[in-house]
Enzyme design. Structure first.
Site, PDB file in Angstrom:
ATOM      1  N   SER A  60     -48.404  -2.346  20.101  1.00  0.00           N
ATOM      2  CA  SER A  60     -49.806  -2.279  19.715  1.00  0.00           C
ATOM      3  C   SER A  60     -49.949  -2.782  18.287  1.00  0.00           C
ATOM      4  CB  SER A  60     -50.287  -0.825  19.779  1.00  0.00           C
ATOM      5  OG  SER A  60     -51.587  -0.692  19.228  1.00  0.00           O
ATOM      6  N   TYR A  73     -49.636   8.273  18.746  1.00  0.00           N
ATOM      7  CA  TYR A  73     -49.614   6.979  19.427  1.00  0.00           C
ATOM      8  C   TYR A  73     -49.140   5.891  18.458  1.00  0.00           C
ATOM      9  CZ  TYR A  73     -51.251   2.781  21.843  1.00  0.00           C
ATOM     10  OH  TYR A  73     -51.323   1.547  22.439  1.00  0.00           O
TER      11      TYR A  73
END
Length: 166
Positions: A60, A73
């Site tokens: 990400s 995350y």
């Protein structure tokens, strides 16, 4: 390619540590297990067939620039990013031709942001880059042979400093 949940330490009583563990296991530990189990097969195939193989991971843009809403995350994707960098360098010193590729997406319109998975987000499925645009840009980078495929807004962080840092 992952689980993303809100984690708010200003309201620590709302933190469900079992969810934190599941998120970390899904985003980091599971790909680590997969790599450990599957890599010997890729190396053997590459050596015997004289054809390159690849491991392709999706992390990400949040691996490079975290946001306050979901620190676990971001940390799990940053851990994967650094694991990938090390794995890629280690693979350069082996006999087999195993390429290690990382796709760094921005927020993409997927179920990751749906209220089913993140109840605090309203209309989250419409948040981010349209899936078809993301897919097209990521596929283009893969076809060009890039080992780091930064897409959309994630490209700004990657091109801005991460590429040089590496």
């Amino acid at each position: 390619s992952g689980i993303q949940r809100r984690l708010d330490f200003t309201s620590s009583s709302t933190i469900d540590l079992s969810q934190v563990t599941t998120e970390l296991t899904t985003n980091y530990i599971s790909p680590l297990h997969f790599t450990t189990a599957f890599l010997p097969h890729l190396q053997t195939f590459s050596k015997t067939s004289k054809k390159p193989t690849s491991l392709i991971f999706t992390t990400s843009g949040l691996a490079l620039v975290p946001i306050l809403r979901c620190p676990n995350y971001c940390a799990s994707k940053a851990a994967m990013h650094h694991l990938i960098l090390c794995l890629r360098e280690q693979m350069k010193s082996t006999d087999g031709d195993v390429r290690v590729i990382e796709i760094l997406p921005p927020a993409v319109q997927t179920e990751l942001h749906d209220s089913k998975h993140q109840p605090d987000l309203k209309d989250g499925g419409n948040f981010g880059m349209p899936l078809d645009e993301f897919t097209e840009e990521a596929w283009k980078g893969l076809c060009e042979g890039q080992t780091d495929v930064a897409v959309g807004m994630a490209k700004m962080s990657y091109e801005g400093w991460e590429k040089e840092r590496q």
